[in-house]
Design a protein around this motif. Sequence first.
Motif, PDB file in Angstrom:
ATOM      1  N   ARG A 113       0.886  -1.161   0.000  1.00 21.42           N
ATOM      2  CA  ARG A 113       0.000   0.000   0.000  1.00 21.42           C
ATOM      3  C   ARG A 113       0.920   1.204   0.000  1.00 21.42           C
ATOM      4  O   ARG A 113       2.020   1.160   0.549  1.00 21.42           O
ATOM      5  CB  ARG A 113      -0.880   0.014   1.247  1.00 21.42           C
ATOM      6  CG  ARG A 113      -1.906  -1.084   1.262  1.00 21.42           C
ATOM      7  CD  ARG A 113      -2.803  -0.946   2.470  1.00 21.42           C
ATOM      8  NE  ARG A 113      -3.640  -2.123   2.574  1.00 21.42           N
ATOM      9  CZ  ARG A 113      -4.158  -2.557   3.698  1.00 21.42           C
ATOM     10  NH1 ARG A 113      -3.947  -1.910   4.819  1.00 21.42           N
ATOM     11  NH2 ARG A 113      -4.907  -3.629   3.716  1.00 21.42           N
ATOM     12  N   PHE A 114       0.469   2.293  -0.606  1.00 23.09           N
ATOM     13  CA  PHE A 114       1.345   3.448  -0.730  1.00 23.09           C
ATOM     14  C   PHE A 114       0.535   4.723  -0.692  1.00 23.09           C
ATOM     15  O   PHE A 114      -0.658   4.727  -0.958  1.00 23.09           O
ATOM     16  CB  PHE A 114       2.163   3.361  -2.026  1.00 23.09           C
ATOM     17  CG  PHE A 114       1.329   3.133  -3.250  1.00 23.09           C
ATOM     18  CD1 PHE A 114       0.827   4.193  -3.972  1.00 23.09           C
ATOM     19  CD2 PHE A 114       1.028   1.845  -3.674  1.00 23.09           C
ATOM     20  CE1 PHE A 114       0.056   3.982  -5.104  1.00 23.09           C
ATOM     21  CE2 PHE A 114       0.267   1.621  -4.805  1.00 23.09           C
ATOM     22  CZ  PHE A 114      -0.219   2.693  -5.527  1.00 23.09           C
ATOM     23  N   LYS A 115       1.225   5.839  -0.393  1.00 21.54           N
ATOM     24  CA  LYS A 115       0.560   7.132  -0.322  1.00 21.54           C
ATOM     25  C   LYS A 115       0.771   7.980  -1.567  1.00 21.54           C
ATOM     26  O   LYS A 115       0.012   8.899  -1.812  1.00 21.54           O
ATOM     27  CB  LYS A 115       1.039   7.895   0.911  1.00 21.54           C
ATOM     28  CG  LYS A 115       0.548   7.291   2.203  1.00 21.54           C
ATOM     29  CD  LYS A 115       0.832   8.178   3.381  1.00 21.54           C
ATOM     30  CE  LYS A 115       0.279   7.568   4.643  1.00 21.54           C
ATOM     31  NZ  LYS A 115       0.555   8.395   5.807  1.00 21.54           N
ATOM     32  N   THR A 116       1.810   7.701  -2.345  1.00 19.20           N
ATOM     33  CA  THR A 116       2.071   8.487  -3.540  1.00 19.20           C
ATOM     34  C   THR A 116       2.720   7.600  -4.604  1.00 19.20           C
ATOM     35  O   THR A 116       3.399   6.634  -4.265  1.00 19.20           O
ATOM     36  CB  THR A 116       2.966   9.713  -3.232  1.00 19.20           C
ATOM     37  OG1 THR A 116       3.135  10.489  -4.414  1.00 19.20           O
ATOM     38  CG2 THR A 116       4.303   9.303  -2.674  1.00 19.20           C
ATOM     39  N   ALA A 117       2.488   7.933  -5.869  1.00 18.44           N
ATOM     40  CA  ALA A 117       3.039   7.119  -6.961  1.00 18.44           C
ATOM     41  C   ALA A 117       3.209   7.958  -8.221  1.00 18.44           C
ATOM     42  O   ALA A 117       2.458   8.909  -8.450  1.00 18.44           O
ATOM     43  CB  ALA A 117       2.125   5.934  -7.253  1.00 18.44           C
TER      44      ALA A 117
END
Length: 186
Positions: A21-25
């Motif tokens: 899971r990530f907050k920015t991409a």
Amino acid sequence: HPLLTFYSSHGFAHDGLDKYRFKTARVHKRRSYIGNTVKIKTKLDDDGLPYDNWGRIYETYADRMQMSAVRIYDNFPEDSHVDIITNDGDEIVAIERFGDFIFQFKTNKIYIIATGGGVHALVDTLNMGIRHDTCCCLTPHGVCFFNKKGVYLHTGEGLANISKANLDISKFWYDELYYDTDYLIP
């Protein structure tokens, strides 16, 4: 006919993939970059059954940027990451790209990373950051961002303060955001 395996066609072993899971991409040079990640437990036991904690957060990497394999945008091998500055108490807020550079925005710093030739190298550090991922954007001229100090444009060659003579930034900055909960619709 040669034997075609997952490793020969993708460049990494299938059991080396983890879910994140990530907050920015951002996508840059045929790869996905994700920042401020948490690894999700997805490994199976010897019988092929999921562990009791399957799907839960396994490890947290607030200051790590994971990188996908070339043209495989949703697979992130465990050993494919870009650690520029870690364990500094600062988390990645946003990732942006321009030219041969990746801009890694943290709350107190901005790291500019060169990506030419397949090598990731830190080329500049700005002693300012942003508080939210909406505080930066890509323009045809470079990466634009704003914070308490002003509005800036980085062209890949240098930083320009585009608000210095034109704006009083203190009129536009609020330390706290207040929401009227009476108007929220469930």
